[in-house]
Design an enzyme around this catalytic site. Sequence first.
Site, PDB file in Angstrom:
ATOM      1  N   GLY A  11      42.290  31.721  30.465  1.00 12.85           N
ATOM      2  CA  GLY A  11      42.263  32.235  31.889  1.00 12.85           C
ATOM      3  C   GLY A  11      42.214  31.765  32.696  1.00 12.85           C
ATOM      4  O   GLY A  11      40.854  30.877  33.603  1.00 12.85           O
ATOM      5  N   THR A 125      35.832  29.933  33.318  1.00  8.44           N
ATOM      6  CA  THR A 125      36.662  30.757  33.636  1.00  8.44           C
ATOM      7  C   THR A 125      35.226  31.698  34.455  1.00  8.44           C
ATOM      8  O   THR A 125      34.592  31.611  34.668  1.00  8.44           O
ATOM      9  CB  THR A 125      36.173  31.091  32.253  1.00  8.44           C
ATOM     10  OG1 THR A 125      35.942  32.460  31.782  1.00  8.44           O
ATOM     11  CG2 THR A 125      34.469  30.388  31.507  1.00  8.44           C
ATOM     12  N   ARG A 154      31.434  52.796  46.893  1.00  9.43           N
ATOM     13  CA  ARG A 154      30.303  53.471  47.056  1.00  9.43           C
ATOM     14  C   ARG A 154      30.840  54.062  48.635  1.00  9.43           C
ATOM     15  O   ARG A 154      29.545  55.475  47.975  1.00  9.43           O
ATOM     16  CB  ARG A 154      29.714  52.477  47.383  1.00  9.43           C
ATOM     17  CG  ARG A 154      27.938  52.804  47.736  1.00  9.43           C
ATOM     18  CD  ARG A 154      26.787  52.129  47.809  1.00  9.43           C
ATOM     19  NE  ARG A 154      26.649  51.622  46.323  1.00  9.43           N
ATOM     20  CZ  ARG A 154      26.233  52.437  45.825  1.00  9.43           C
ATOM     21  NH1 ARG A 154      24.915  53.790  45.522  1.00  9.43           N
ATOM     22  NH2 ARG A 154      24.974  51.901  44.435  1.00  9.43           N
ATOM     23  N   ARG A 171      35.525  40.689  28.099  1.00 11.40           N
ATOM     24  CA  ARG A 171      35.366  41.394  26.513  1.00 11.40           C
ATOM     25  C   ARG A 171      34.783  41.089  25.643  1.00 11.40           C
ATOM     26  O   ARG A 171      33.596  41.921  24.979  1.00 11.40           O
ATOM     27  CB  ARG A 171      36.641  40.890  25.922  1.00 11.40           C
ATOM     28  CG  ARG A 171      37.910  41.477  25.903  1.00 11.40           C
ATOM     29  CD  ARG A 171      39.638  40.525  25.029  1.00 11.40           C
ATOM     30  NE  ARG A 171      39.757  39.280  25.624  1.00 11.40           N
ATOM     31  CZ  ARG A 171      40.316  38.435  26.098  1.00 11.40           C
ATOM     32  NH1 ARG A 171      41.890  39.919  25.908  1.00 11.40           N
ATOM     33  NH2 ARG A 171      40.800  38.140  26.427  1.00 11.40           N
ATOM     34  N   GLY A 185      23.942  47.829  43.277  1.00 12.54           N
ATOM     35  CA  GLY A 185      23.424  48.514  43.393  1.00 12.54           C
ATOM     36  C   GLY A 185      24.174  49.746  41.922  1.00 12.54           C
ATOM     37  O   GLY A 185      23.468  50.759  42.355  1.00 12.54           O
TER      38      GLY A 185
HETATM   39  O1  F6P Z   1      38.671  34.768  30.257  1.00 14.94           O
HETATM   40  C1  F6P Z   1      38.210  35.177  31.776  1.00 14.94           C
HETATM   41  C2  F6P Z   1      39.496  36.315  31.085  1.00 14.94           C
HETATM   42  O2  F6P Z   1      39.468  36.964  32.310  1.00 14.94           O
HETATM   43  C3  F6P Z   1      38.535  38.098  30.739  1.00 14.94           C
HETATM   44  O3  F6P Z   1      37.745  38.333  31.554  1.00 14.94           O
HETATM   45  C4  F6P Z   1      39.585  38.780  30.476  1.00 14.94           C
HETATM   46  O4  F6P Z   1      39.298  39.629  28.646  1.00 14.94           O
HETATM   47  C5  F6P Z   1      40.439  37.653  29.654  1.00 14.94           C
HETATM   48  O5  F6P Z   1      40.408  37.104  30.274  1.00 14.94           O
HETATM   49  C6  F6P Z   1      42.026  38.448  29.412  1.00 14.94           C
HETATM   50  O6  F6P Z   1      42.574  37.529  29.825  1.00 14.94           O
HETATM   51  P1  F6P Z   1      44.446  37.857  29.784  1.00 14.94           P
HETATM   52  O7  F6P Z   1      44.924  37.532  31.907  1.00 14.94           O
HETATM   53  O8  F6P Z   1      45.154  36.975  28.984  1.00 14.94           O
HETATM   54  O9  F6P Z   1      44.310  39.745  29.343  1.00 14.94           O
END
Ligand code: F6P
Length: 319
Positions: A11, A125, A154, A171, A185
């Site tokens: 990602g 990440t 909010r 995840r 908050g």
């Molecule tokens: O690891 C980075 C992330 O953005 C996670 O937070 C998320 O669960 C996942 O990648 C989503 O992956 P993709 O873009 O492959 O659906």
Amino acid sequence: MKKIAVLTSGGDSPGMNAAVRAVVRKGIYEGVEVHGVYQGYQGLVNDNIKKLELGDVGDIIQRGGTKLYSARCPEFIEPDVRKKAIANLQKRGIDSLVVIGGDGSYRGAQRLNEEGIKTVGVPGTIDNDINGTDYTIGFDTALNTIVDAVDRIRDTATSHERTFIVEVMGRDAGDLALWAGVAGGAETILIPESHSDIKEVAERIETGMKRGKKHSIIIVAEGVMTAAQCGEELRKYINIDTRESVLGHMQRGGKPTGSDRVLASRLGAYAVELLLNDVHGHAVGIEDNRLTRTSFDRVFEESHRIDEGLFRLSKELSI
Ligand code: F6P
């Protein structure tokens, strides 16, 4: 002349470009030839590799995403697939690689290192879930994107006296939810690292309502449940009208914050420094504001832990 390659994988995260820039510029500054691998491990296998010059990384420090593109490449687990990747590097005389990505990307990096390519990992990440560093590149930017969204939500939650459920990425990791919940908050934060008792959440909302509290924000990490499921679960215990917001991939985009750019610059340059000193099989990180390195083995030794103190504090401050 020493030749190294750099790729971004998994990602994407804001600040990856700044890290690529740092690798390329530090490399060239030290007299190294730097090659960019496009589309992560997929590009390594498909021989999508190009020599990078100083100008190739100009005007990217402020941009989100990654100029080198990214991909998830599950087939990289296959030894034969990796052999192709290694051959593509070796035929160019490249013996070292910087991998910018998350823990999945580090697994590939560890294998390549064992198989003869000197590899260093740079934590990129938004999840902030990598051992051996206090912060990952992109976390600060994503956090601020979420906080901005929560602030806006909010306003409308207050005006309409509603309960909002905001679903954020993560995840397996609750850092984004936790930090955004504290900074925004939020009344309730649901993270994968801790058991979520929805009945208790409903009771707290009810108690708050009796006290005159008219709106409430719940932040739920996607790994716990979806915002819609959370609303349904709540309605099993309490009669409330909720609204749900799923922030989705907007959390991954946008221009990196100053902190992410500085972090990426420091870590990218440090990765090159390690390779020049023949240190590999490690991931770089920042701990107590000092540059550190941790062997891939140690990075994988335990799963990432949430900051329990911050989680406790979030509960104390949202009574
Ligand atoms: O690891 C980075 C992330 O953005 C996670 O937070 C998320 O669960 C996942 O990648 C989503 O992956 P993709 O873009 O492959 O659906």
